[in-house]
Motif scaffolding. Structure first.
Motif, PDB file in Angstrom:
ATOM      1  N   THR A  66       0.100   4.002  -2.766  1.00  0.00           N
ATOM      2  CA  THR A  66      -0.127   5.392  -2.362  1.00  0.00           C
ATOM      3  C   THR A  66       0.871   6.316  -3.041  1.00  0.00           C
ATOM      4  OG1 THR A  66      -0.917   4.598  -0.219  1.00  0.00           O
ATOM      5  CG2 THR A  66      -0.359   6.932  -0.398  1.00  0.00           C
ATOM      6  N   LEU A 112       3.387   9.946   5.931  1.00  0.00           N
ATOM      7  CA  LEU A 112       2.427   8.862   6.137  1.00  0.00           C
ATOM      8  C   LEU A 112       3.032   7.726   6.955  1.00  0.00           C
ATOM      9  CD1 LEU A 112       0.811   8.676   2.573  1.00  0.00           C
ATOM     10  CD2 LEU A 112      -0.233   9.579   4.667  1.00  0.00           C
ATOM     11  N   LYS A 116       0.828  -1.206   0.000  1.00  0.00           N
ATOM     12  CA  LYS A 116       0.000   0.000   0.000  1.00  0.00           C
ATOM     13  C   LYS A 116       0.861   1.255   0.000  1.00  0.00           C
ATOM     14  CE  LYS A 116      -3.877  -2.337   2.199  1.00  0.00           C
ATOM     15  NZ  LYS A 116      -4.607  -2.623   3.449  1.00  0.00           N
ATOM     16  N   ALA A 117       2.088   1.130   0.509  1.00  0.00           N
ATOM     17  CA  ALA A 117       3.004   2.270   0.453  1.00  0.00           C
ATOM     18  C   ALA A 117       3.325   2.615  -1.001  1.00  0.00           C
ATOM     19  CB  ALA A 117       4.286   1.953   1.216  1.00  0.00           C
ATOM     20  N   LYS A 129       5.226   0.695   7.724  1.00  0.00           N
ATOM     21  CA  LYS A 129       3.940   0.166   7.253  1.00  0.00           C
ATOM     22  C   LYS A 129       3.901  -1.328   7.495  1.00  0.00           C
ATOM     23  CE  LYS A 129      -0.081   0.227   5.326  1.00  0.00           C
ATOM     24  NZ  LYS A 129      -0.473  -0.914   6.196  1.00  0.00           N
ATOM     25  N   THR A 145      -7.489   1.864  -0.819  1.00  0.00           N
ATOM     26  CA  THR A 145      -6.297   1.673  -1.656  1.00  0.00           C
ATOM     27  C   THR A 145      -6.694   1.223  -3.047  1.00  0.00           C
ATOM     28  OG1 THR A 145      -5.032   1.053   0.322  1.00  0.00           O
ATOM     29  CG2 THR A 145      -4.074   0.504  -1.815  1.00  0.00           C
ATOM     30  N   ASN A 187       1.690   6.468  10.651  1.00  0.00           N
ATOM     31  CA  ASN A 187       1.260   5.090  10.888  1.00  0.00           C
ATOM     32  C   ASN A 187       1.879   4.517  12.157  1.00  0.00           C
ATOM     33  OD1 ASN A 187      -0.200   2.701  10.034  1.00  0.00           O
ATOM     34  ND2 ASN A 187       1.792   1.798   9.596  1.00  0.00           N
ATOM     35  N   PHE A 243      -4.165   5.093   4.596  1.00  0.00           N
ATOM     36  CA  PHE A 243      -2.844   4.518   4.901  1.00  0.00           C
ATOM     37  C   PHE A 243      -2.786   4.056   6.356  1.00  0.00           C
ATOM     38  CE2 PHE A 243       1.719   4.485   5.672  1.00  0.00           C
ATOM     39  CZ  PHE A 243       2.226   3.982   4.470  1.00  0.00           C
ATOM     40  N   SER A 272      -5.034   1.181   6.972  1.00  0.00           N
ATOM     41  CA  SER A 272      -4.716   0.097   6.019  1.00  0.00           C
ATOM     42  C   SER A 272      -5.966  -0.390   5.309  1.00  0.00           C
ATOM     43  CB  SER A 272      -4.028  -1.061   6.757  1.00  0.00           C
ATOM     44  OG  SER A 272      -3.346  -1.891   5.850  1.00  0.00           O
TER      45      SER A 272
END
Length: 574
Positions: free
Chosen positions: A304, A463, A300-301, A486, A356, A467, A348, A351
């Motif tokens: 994004t 971000l 997802k990092a 993450k 996403t 997190n 983010f 999650s």
């Protein structure tokens, strides 16, 4: 009565009794001189002989041990290998001298007796194979490689005709399994067959041995990028995590984000390169570079970053995450859904699979594939380590593939290249190939490739920090070091279907996040919940493991903690 002399006889002749003694004295003097001359010549000859011997011995003593010779396969001596050392000069691999046992079958009187006597020292000797060797018509046969000094002494005492010893070299790894998957190992002939040992052979040493040339001299050490202190910390914490969470495997890497240097990398279970047969066991795979895995929500990092870098999504944008996404017979939902519209930071932090997926949909399938290729997640990694796997991806990318890939399912890549791609997100957007050799920032800058905008990198750092402060990465926090990261909890495929009970967890981090210097990635394969707890997600196991690694290794890496007043603590020891 008067006597008279005989006619013609002089007085000197009359005194003839005096002539003989004078002649004898002269001969004696001559013989004495000749004897002395012979003795001097003999002494001189011996002196010259001993002088010659002395000169030769002196020459042999002054000569380097290294020799280069072309020799037949049966007599081939083992070539020296250069030491492998870490970045601080600590020895990781070196040569030690040993001996090997050989036989000259044409000189063996009684093979049965020879075998019987050898078995008293070598009880595990293969009798059939040894008898076949001793009974052959060849002139040379290896019987046992790399004996111990005690075995050599005991066999010498047996006094078996036709049995001899040949000096060889054996590779020794002082750290045992500490960095086994990076250092690698050699075979019985001292040839590198894995890890950096194999890489060294590929730089010319292997070619030298292949043509029958041996070099028995001290070679310059090969320096690696590893820091043995950090390597010890990493392996120790991974071993503790495996035991604590009852996992089947674990792995981790510490990477310099500005140079691409691997400071530490470990994959457990590992093996002792001093006993390389352990490397053949199936669970001893180097999971960090030679294994491919679906990395779960750590992806997802990248999704994004892709969305923000495309310009189609802004940091302040919102996406509807109230309802699950249904597509192709599948339902995409959130683990702990908020059931509301979420901002990009919230997607983010929480999650959100739904949020996403919607960001990926805005960018588009082809752009998503291009971005993941550009950042190095879909192509084979280029580095010195030979054991590197090629990522897998769908042959045809459909919308369902795009959605699942956005949150880490459907593409399998190696953990090492996940860390390398993450470094690009943290260092201002420059993708730098990893290396296991020392490299300066200037050297890395020559081939660094700009893959995202610096602004995107800054937003990703925010971000990642958010997190750890507010999201699933809270257990990775280390006071004074401002960690960002993450989590990723991926379901594994069991019998062709994803299982919610079998997980592959990861935590991808960077620190200190305000000015990142290092990426730390930890993976834990099939962890179980700790006693008294109900979950085994990445935030519960991979994240605290990363925190422990950073806490113990930051001092070795030269990172000083910074607390409330913004000043680093000087003189802190670890």
């Amino acid at each position: 009565m008067r006597l008279s002399s005989a006619p013609g006889r002089t007085a000197e002749q009359a005194a003839g009794k005096q002539e003989h003694p004078i002649r004898l004295t002269g001969e004696r003097i001559g013989h004495g001189r000749q004897a002395r001359s012979r003795v001097l010549i003999t002494i001189l000859c011996f002196a010259m002989l001993y002088a010659l011997i002395g000169v030769r011995l002196t020459q042999y003593g002054l000569e380097s041990e290294g020799t280069v010779a072309s020799i037949g396969p049966a007599d081939k001596l083992m070539a020296s290998r250069p030491d492998l050392v870490d970045r601080n000069g600590e020895v990781l691999a070196t040569d030690i001298r040993t001996v090997s046992l050989y036989a000259e079958p044409n000189k063996i009187v009684d093979p049965d007796e020879a075998i019987e006597r050898l078995a008293t020292v070598l009880p595990d000797l293969d009798v059939r194979t040894t008898y076949r060797k001793l009974s052959s018509s060849s002139r040379f046969q290896w019987l046992r490689r790399q004996l111990t000094p005690r075995q050599q002494s005991q066999i010498l005492a047996l006094g078996i005709p036709g049995i001899g010893f040949r000096p060889e070299k054996r590779r020794f790894y002082p750290g045992g399994p500490t960095a086994s998957h990076i250092v690698g190992h050699v075979n019985i002939d001292n040839k590198g067959i894995a890890g950096m040992e194999k890489f060294v052979d590929g730089q010319g040493l292997g070619d030298l041995a292949a043509v029958g040339l041996t070099v028995d001299e001290t070679l310059e050490p090969v320096r690696l990028s590893l820091d043995l202190r950090v390597q010890n910390v990493l392996r120790d914490e991974l071993a503790a995590a495996m035991q604590r969470y009852q996992a089947i495997a674990a792995g981790g890497v510490v990477l310099d984000i500005h140079t691409g240097e691997v400071l530490a990398m470990s994959s457990l279970p590992d093996y002792d390169p001093n006993n390389p047969v352990e490397a053949l066991e199936k669970d001893r795979l180097n999971r960090m570079s030679a294994g491919t895995f679906e990395m779960g929500s750590t992806f997802k990092a990248f999704t994004t970053a892709m969305a923000l870098d495309s310009g189609k999504v802004r940091f302040t944008d919102t996406f509807d995450a109230r309802k699950s996404i249904r597509i192709g017979g599948f339902t995409i939902s959130d683990f702990h859904g908020k059931n509301r519209v979420l901002t990009v930071p919230e997607i983010f932090i929480y999650s959100s699979n739904i949020g996403t997926a919607r960001m990926a949909d805005v960018v588009g399938i082809e752009a998503q594939r291009e971005f993941l290729t550009r950042i190095g997640l879909l192509t084979r990694l280029e580095t010195e380590l030979p054991e590197v796997a090629t990522p897998t991806q769908p042959k045809v990318w459909k919308k369902i593939n795009s959605i699942t890939i956005s949150f880490g399912h459907g593409v399998a890549t190696t953990p090492l290249q996940t860390a390398v791609a993450a470094a690009a997100l943290m260092n201002g957007g420059k993708l730098i190939e990893p290396t296991f050799r020392p490299r300066s920032r200037d050297e890395a800058a020559k081939f660094a490739e700009q893959v995202i905008r610096p602004q995107t990198s800054e937003e990703l750092r925010q971000l990642m920090r958010m997190n750890v402060e507010q999201g699933s990465g809270r257990r990775a926090e280390v006071d004074g070091f401002r960690v960002g990261g993450k989590t990723g909890t991926a379901e594994k495929v069991v019998n062709g279907r994803y299982s919610s009970k079998v997980r592959f967890n990861a935590f991808l981090s960077a620190f200190p996040i305000d000015d990142p210097q290092y990426v730390v990635l930890v993976i834990i394969d099939e962890p179980k919940p700790e006693e008294g707890k109900h979950y085994a997600t990445a935030g519960m196991n991979a994240a605290p493991t990363v925190g422990a690694i950073i806490r113990r290794s930051a001092g070795f890496l030269g990172i000083k903690p910074v607390f409330g007043n913004g000043e680093a603590v000087a003189g802190l020891t670890y």
